[in-house]
Design a protein around this motif. Sequence first.
Motif, PDB file in Angstrom:
ATOM      1  N   LEU A   1      43.074  62.761  16.173  1.00 58.29           N
ATOM      2  CA  LEU A   1      42.115  63.886  16.605  1.00 58.29           C
ATOM      3  C   LEU A   1      42.023  63.988  17.987  1.00 58.29           C
ATOM      4  O   LEU A   1      41.620  65.193  18.469  1.00 58.29           O
ATOM      5  CB  LEU A   1      40.645  63.713  15.738  1.00 58.29           C
ATOM      6  N   ALA A   2      42.562  63.185  18.800  1.00 56.67           N
ATOM      7  CA  ALA A   2      42.896  63.449  20.147  1.00 56.67           C
ATOM      8  C   ALA A   2      41.646  63.748  20.977  1.00 56.67           C
ATOM      9  O   ALA A   2      41.663  64.499  21.757  1.00 56.67           O
ATOM     10  CB  ALA A   2      44.242  64.181  20.522  1.00 56.67           C
ATOM     11  N   PHE A   3      40.427  62.772  20.927  1.00 55.62           N
ATOM     12  CA  PHE A   3      39.006  63.151  21.558  1.00 55.62           C
ATOM     13  C   PHE A   3      39.451  63.112  23.149  1.00 55.62           C
ATOM     14  O   PHE A   3      38.879  63.831  23.809  1.00 55.62           O
ATOM     15  CB  PHE A   3      38.122  62.411  21.034  1.00 55.62           C
ATOM     16  N   LYS A   4      40.198  62.240  23.620  1.00 52.52           N
ATOM     17  CA  LYS A   4      40.365  62.111  24.877  1.00 52.52           C
ATOM     18  C   LYS A   4      41.359  63.281  25.532  1.00 52.52           C
ATOM     19  O   LYS A   4      40.992  63.728  26.625  1.00 52.52           O
ATOM     20  CB  LYS A   4      41.320  60.700  25.386  1.00 52.52           C
ATOM     21  N   GLU A   5      42.030  63.701  24.706  1.00 53.84           N
ATOM     22  CA  GLU A   5      43.058  65.064  25.293  1.00 53.84           C
ATOM     23  C   GLU A   5      42.182  65.961  25.203  1.00 53.84           C
ATOM     24  O   GLU A   5      42.421  67.102  26.020  1.00 53.84           O
ATOM     25  CB  GLU A   5      44.118  65.068  24.254  1.00 53.84           C
ATOM     26  N   PHE A   6      41.256  66.262  24.216  1.00 53.91           N
ATOM     27  CA  PHE A   6      40.230  67.511  24.323  1.00 53.91           C
ATOM     28  C   PHE A   6      39.451  67.220  25.388  1.00 53.91           C
ATOM     29  O   PHE A   6      39.164  68.420  25.936  1.00 53.91           O
ATOM     30  CB  PHE A   6      39.372  67.188  22.890  1.00 53.91           C
ATOM     31  N   ASP A   7      38.883  66.241  25.710  1.00 56.94           N
ATOM     32  CA  ASP A   7      38.027  66.186  26.869  1.00 56.94           C
ATOM     33  C   ASP A   7      39.039  66.357  28.219  1.00 56.94           C
ATOM     34  O   ASP A   7      38.440  67.327  29.191  1.00 56.94           O
ATOM     35  CB  ASP A   7      37.714  64.559  27.212  1.00 56.94           C
ATOM     36  N   ASN A   8      40.227  66.133  28.440  1.00 55.66           N
ATOM     37  CA  ASN A   8      40.889  66.493  29.348  1.00 55.66           C
ATOM     38  C   ASN A   8      41.168  68.166  29.469  1.00 55.66           C
ATOM     39  O   ASN A   8      41.131  68.830  30.459  1.00 55.66           O
ATOM     40  CB  ASN A   8      42.375  65.883  29.449  1.00 55.66           C
ATOM     41  N   LEU A   9      41.431  68.776  28.235  1.00 58.69           N
ATOM     42  CA  LEU A   9      41.591  70.157  28.015  1.00 58.69           C
ATOM     43  C   LEU A   9      40.377  70.909  28.582  1.00 58.69           C
ATOM     44  O   LEU A   9      40.404  71.877  29.489  1.00 58.69           O
ATOM     45  CB  LEU A   9      41.900  70.390  26.825  1.00 58.69           C
ATOM     46  N   VAL A  10      39.281  70.730  28.158  1.00 58.59           N
ATOM     47  CA  VAL A  10      37.877  71.190  28.811  1.00 58.59           C
ATOM     48  C   VAL A  10      37.712  71.180  30.078  1.00 58.59           C
ATOM     49  O   VAL A  10      37.321  71.859  30.686  1.00 58.59           O
ATOM     50  CB  VAL A  10      36.747  70.603  27.552  1.00 58.59           C
ATOM     51  N   ALA A  11      38.122  69.709  30.504  1.00 57.77           N
ATOM     52  CA  ALA A  11      37.792  69.535  31.967  1.00 57.77           C
ATOM     53  C   ALA A  11      38.698  70.349  32.955  1.00 57.77           C
ATOM     54  O   ALA A  11      38.333  70.861  33.921  1.00 57.77           O
ATOM     55  CB  ALA A  11      37.990  68.035  32.367  1.00 57.77           C
ATOM     56  N   TYR A  12      39.895  70.673  32.466  1.00 59.32           N
ATOM     57  CA  TYR A  12      40.789  71.694  33.221  1.00 59.32           C
ATOM     58  C   TYR A  12      40.341  72.999  32.887  1.00 59.32           C
ATOM     59  O   TYR A  12      40.438  73.802  34.046  1.00 59.32           O
ATOM     60  CB  TYR A  12      42.290  71.551  32.668  1.00 59.32           C
TER      61      TYR A  12
END
Length: 703
Positions: A581-592
Amino acid sequence: MENFEKELAEVQRRLDKIKQLQKQEEEFKQQSEIRFNANLAALKKYYPDVYRQVVDYTPKPGFSLLVSESGVGNFVPKDLSVPVYSQIDPIAQVQEQVRQNVDKPLFGRAALYKKGASSADKRIHIQYMNRLSTKIADLTAESKEPLIQQLPQHFPSFLSFGIGLGYHLPMLLAEHVFDYIFLCEPDFELFYASLFCTDWGALFEIAEKNNSSMFMLIGVSYQDFFQKIIELTAAVGAFSIINSFCYQHYPSEQINQSIANFFRNFYQVQLGFGFYNDATTGLAHAVRNSRNHAHFFIKNKALKPHKGIPAFVVGNGPSLDESIELIREYQDKVIIFAAGTALQSLMNAGIKPDFHVIVERTLSVYQVLTNTTTDDMLSDMNLLSVEVVYPDTLNHYKWAGLGLKGPEASTVFMQMLHYAKTRKLLTALPFAGPLVSNTAATYACELGFEEVYLFGVDNGYPMDKSKSHSSLSIYSNEKYAGRYKPNPHAIYPLEGNLDGSVLATDFMAISKVQLDNLFLSHKEVTAYKVGSGAKLRGVTPLAIDDVIISSRCKDKKWVVERIKSDFFHKSEVSEQDEKLLAFKEFDNLVAYLLEIGNRQIHSRKDAADVLKAQSRVVFSYKDSVSAHLFHVVKGTLLYFHCPLITLLYTYENDEQTLAWFKESFAIWMEFLQAIRSDFPENWYNRCESKLWVPPAAEPAKSQ
């Protein structure tokens, strides 16, 4: 003698003019051939699909361009007896046309949201959408600010109805920048002629330099034009068309009908985005259903256990009453798919369908099911649904088969996971929404039935709105009529199946288009729409008395069991799989996205660039290994960005517009902060809310 000299001078003048014209024609011939070959190279680089169409195209006998007195090309389209432009000076004529359109532009734009009603619904999307619609309404509802009167130097979208020979395009693109450019020309021959007259390569380079997206809809009939627009906006986002400078380059019946269809159907662009909580509960339901003994649909064209057996797809529209005796007569010789509440109508008539089809993920729809059925009715019933269906639903049925709904976060996640484990693709159901009858019809086609009959799939009410559903349905039952009222709102007239017209709601109208697309894409299926309702493309209208069915069904129970075993297989999501589900990648996306949103905004162009940058980051995830994250964010992004784009380019005053924009945009930024922590914490929660209806989608407003 004097008269003779005048006549001689006139003859000489005519001869000189003929020589000049011959010289111009020869020069144009040489230049146009060079231009054509250069344009072929440009098309091959930028638009290879259009390039192949051009290379494969054979012009009609006698195809030729005219040369105007000013030395530029002109052309007489098919079915017309006069050229597109004046033979004196086409460029001067087009310059005047461009000036008039720039000075008094026609804008097609979505209406700004109205004030949101207070809601007890605590879902993040609902709360922030209510705040946005209230904010925009409070800022603009009583405003006396004048609207934009002239085309600004930068504008979100440009929609050219008709390209002609393309002379207006260099003039417009030299002075104005558009983020999205839609070029629509139904006459392919006319576009082909433009390749001899306009430097298309230069236009492509301008678009590339300006970071614009240019889309070419060439040779598309007015019947298919709006569907192509829908497909394009689905690929790049509805914000690409939501606020458009609309330009009709030349008059024609095809162009006029395309424009009429565009404005008549514009509401469809604003529907069906999905939204954040839709996506997260869809993921939760899909994972829960995979752990609840569900079987997932895998298409296999080679398997035909039902060959020679027709499929009956039964909806709950008013026309079902006309067909009920016919369905009863053939029920043992066909496979019956009951869509939604058509189940209760059929059971009330003593007809047991082979499959019950339902689709909704919301708790409220599940409650309707449990309140209008009994355990005895469902415990011996086969369910066909989609992966996002409310999880408790499966417990009521003997067997459950799920297809992937798409486009959904859960769909791409399940596909990615299944492929990683098996190297096989879980099939997504095409054109399976927005209504349950779409899902039922899609199942019939995707399972490989070659003969499909539609009963009660009406997509519209009688013009007098005397009936909304079958008289056998739950909506006619005194016990439920007061609690589960059908939607009476229907304002869109659709052509009737046998005669006359029906009135459709927005979702009914979209459902009709989806059924059109389904059957047009399944050429191997012979489909019939029986009785009243809306007429469908790719489907033969049939009166009840004209139905003649020759079926070779000898053991219906065996056929149903073979369908279940041949086309459906288990695919369970383990706890270990959840890491994908890639929660870390989701955090990176929202941060950007937050980083982009914090950029300095000093002009409308700056604000538009921020929105465009955010949207392109989100859409870049569409075909990535974490494609489900695209669907998690995309829907709410569209519900925010579309009105923000409209707000940004509606009013004349720059300072006031930017102040309003920043106040509204801040709510979107707060939403991003909220979901940054919510998704990893709450993604597994089931839907406990009612069906959400988006802010009113109105027809495009023109100015």
